[in-house]
Motif scaffolding. Structure first.
Motif, short mmCIF file in Angstrom:
data_model
loop_
_atom_site.label_atom_id
_atom_site.label_comp_id
_atom_site.label_asym_id
_atom_site.label_seq_id
_atom_site.Cartn_x
_atom_site.Cartn_y
_atom_site.Cartn_z
N ASP A 3 0.80 -1.22 0.00
CA ASP A 3 0.00 0.00 0.00
C ASP A 3 0.83 1.28 0.00
O ASP A 3 0.30 2.36 0.11
CB ASP A 3 -0.99 0.00 1.18
CG ASP A 3 -0.28 -0.19 2.50
OD1 ASP A 3 0.90 -0.59 2.47
OD2 ASP A 3 -0.91 0.06 3.54
N ARG A 4 2.14 1.15 -0.16
CA ARG A 4 2.96 2.36 -0.24
C ARG A 4 2.76 2.98 -1.62
O ARG A 4 2.83 2.27 -2.62
CB ARG A 4 4.43 2.01 -0.02
CG ARG A 4 4.76 1.85 1.46
CD ARG A 4 6.12 1.23 1.60
NE ARG A 4 6.69 1.53 2.90
CZ ARG A 4 7.84 1.01 3.33
NH1 ARG A 4 8.53 0.20 2.57
NH2 ARG A 4 8.31 1.32 4.50
N GLN A 5 2.55 4.29 -1.67
CA GLN A 5 2.22 4.96 -2.92
C GLN A 5 3.43 5.16 -3.83
O GLN A 5 4.47 5.63 -3.39
CB GLN A 5 1.59 6.32 -2.63
CG GLN A 5 0.29 6.22 -1.87
CD GLN A 5 -0.89 5.91 -2.78
OE1 GLN A 5 -0.73 5.62 -3.97
NE2 GLN A 5 -2.09 5.97 -2.22
N LEU A 140 9.86 12.05 1.95
CA LEU A 140 10.44 10.98 2.76
C LEU A 140 9.54 10.75 3.96
O LEU A 140 9.02 11.70 4.54
CB LEU A 140 11.83 11.36 3.28
CG LEU A 140 12.96 11.48 2.28
CD1 LEU A 140 14.27 11.64 3.03
CD2 LEU A 140 13.02 10.30 1.33
N CYS A 141 9.38 9.49 4.32
CA CYS A 141 8.63 9.15 5.52
C CYS A 141 9.25 9.88 6.72
O CYS A 141 10.48 9.92 6.84
CB CYS A 141 8.68 7.64 5.73
SG CYS A 141 7.81 7.11 7.20
N SER A 142 8.41 10.46 7.56
CA SER A 142 8.91 11.23 8.71
C SER A 142 9.53 10.38 9.80
O SER A 142 10.15 10.91 10.72
CB SER A 142 7.77 12.06 9.33
OG SER A 142 7.41 13.08 8.44
N THR A 145 13.77 6.25 11.25
CA THR A 145 14.35 4.94 10.98
C THR A 145 13.86 4.40 9.63
O THR A 145 14.38 3.41 9.14
CB THR A 145 13.97 3.93 12.08
OG1 THR A 145 12.56 4.01 12.30
CG2 THR A 145 14.71 4.24 13.37
N CYS A 146 12.86 5.03 9.03
CA CYS A 146 12.28 4.53 7.78
C CYS A 146 12.82 5.29 6.58
O CYS A 146 13.53 4.74 5.75
CB CYS A 146 10.76 4.61 7.86
SG CYS A 146 9.94 4.10 6.33
N ARG A 147 12.49 6.57 6.47
CA ARG A 147 12.94 7.45 5.38
C ARG A 147 12.69 6.86 3.99
O ARG A 147 13.46 7.08 3.05
CB ARG A 147 14.43 7.83 5.57
CG ARG A 147 14.68 8.46 6.94
CD ARG A 147 16.09 8.92 7.12
NE ARG A 147 16.31 10.21 6.45
CZ ARG A 147 17.30 10.46 5.62
NH1 ARG A 147 18.17 9.53 5.33
NH2 ARG A 147 17.43 11.64 5.07
N TRP A 161 3.82 10.01 6.56
CA TRP A 161 4.39 8.67 6.69
C TRP A 161 4.15 7.86 5.42
O TRP A 161 3.14 8.04 4.75
CB TRP A 161 3.79 7.95 7.89
CG TRP A 161 4.16 8.62 9.17
CD1 TRP A 161 5.39 8.60 9.77
CD2 TRP A 161 3.34 9.44 9.99
NE1 TRP A 161 5.38 9.35 10.91
CE2 TRP A 161 4.14 9.88 11.08
CE3 TRP A 161 2.02 9.86 9.92
CZ2 TRP A 161 3.65 10.70 12.08
CZ3 TRP A 161 1.53 10.69 10.92
CH2 TRP A 161 2.34 11.09 11.97
N CYS A 162 5.06 6.92 5.17
CA CYS A 162 4.93 6.10 3.97
C CYS A 162 3.62 5.32 4.02
O CYS A 162 2.94 5.18 3.02
CB CYS A 162 6.13 5.19 3.81
SG CYS A 162 6.36 4.00 5.13
N THR A 163 3.26 4.82 5.20
CA THR A 163 1.94 4.21 5.40
C THR A 163 1.52 4.52 6.82
O THR A 163 2.32 4.48 7.75
CB THR A 163 1.96 2.66 5.28
OG1 THR A 163 2.88 2.15 6.25
CG2 THR A 163 2.33 2.18 3.91
N SER A 166 1.84 1.29 9.15
CA SER A 166 3.11 0.90 9.78
C SER A 166 3.72 2.09 10.51
O SER A 166 3.63 2.19 11.72
CB SER A 166 4.06 0.32 8.75
OG SER A 166 4.33 1.24 7.73
N CYS A 167 4.31 3.02 9.77
CA CYS A 167 5.06 4.10 10.42
C CYS A 167 4.20 5.09 11.19
O CYS A 167 4.58 5.52 12.27
CB CYS A 167 5.91 4.83 9.40
SG CYS A 167 7.23 3.77 8.80
N GLY A 168 3.04 5.46 10.66
CA GLY A 168 2.18 6.42 11.35
C GLY A 168 1.77 5.90 12.72
O GLY A 168 1.90 6.60 13.72
ZN LIG Z 1 7.80 4.85 6.82
#
Ligand SMILES: [Zn+2]
Length: 184
Positions: A3-5, A140-142, A145-147, A161-163, A166-168
């Protein structure tokens, strides 16, 4: 993660290159010269007859991380001079020059060959992508550790966030834990 855009065209290529590694959970796709070669050939950036060595891999990864740094500007991070220097070096080494293509439109093309040229093609894609207004949607994901580089399709360009799944949510849980700590 499905689901990452993702973006298409020049932005999509820049995004795909930056995301050849998942910094948080792995994997790293560019583990050796052969995997780098396979990736570049698959993207049409390198002719399969060209050789790829360890120095090429080092150059590619340095450029990838410099591009990640510059994308960070779209999510409010500062751009570091070392990343700009790496980008300029890749552009210079590949001998990018303006050429008119068969469709009559100008584009940047490398004079060099091999991986150096392929890196030049990625820099040229970045140049073209930055010219369009959609560029600022590549962020970039905020999560530090992800970026991961994600394409923000939200109406007001407000995704961080990328998703969210997960990250949010991980970020929220962290905030919840630290606010509980202060309460104790
Ligand atoms: Zn992320």
């Amino acid at each position: 993660m499905a689901d990452r855009q993702t973006a298409t065209g020049d932005i999509g290529l820049v995004q795909a290159f930056v995301n050849t590694v998942d910094l948080q959970d792995g994997p790293e796709e560019l583990t050796d010269p052969n995997t780098l070669k396979a990736w570049l050939v698959a993207k049409g950036l390198l002719d399969g007859s060209q050789s790829v060595d360890a120095a090429d891999l080092k150059h590619a990864i340095a450029l990838r991380e410099a591009i990640r740094g510059v994308i960070g500007a779209n999510s409010g991070s500062r751009v570091y001079p070392v990343d700009i220097a790496t980008l300029n070096e890749a552009a210079t080494k590949s001998g990018l020059r303006m050429r008119f293509a068969a469709d009559g439109r100008p584009r940047l093309e490398p004079e060099a060959t091999g991986v150096v040229a392929a890196m030049g093609r990625i820099v040229a894609s970045m140049y073209t992508a930055m010219d369009g207004e959609d560029w600022t949607r590549l962020k970039l994901c905020s999560s530090q550790t992800c970026r991961w580089a994600f394409y923000d399709r939200s109406k007001n360009h407000s995704s961080r966030w990328c998703t969210m799944a997960s990250c949010g949510n991980r970020q929220k849980a962290r905030r919840f834990r630290s606010s509980n700590k202060t309460a104790l």
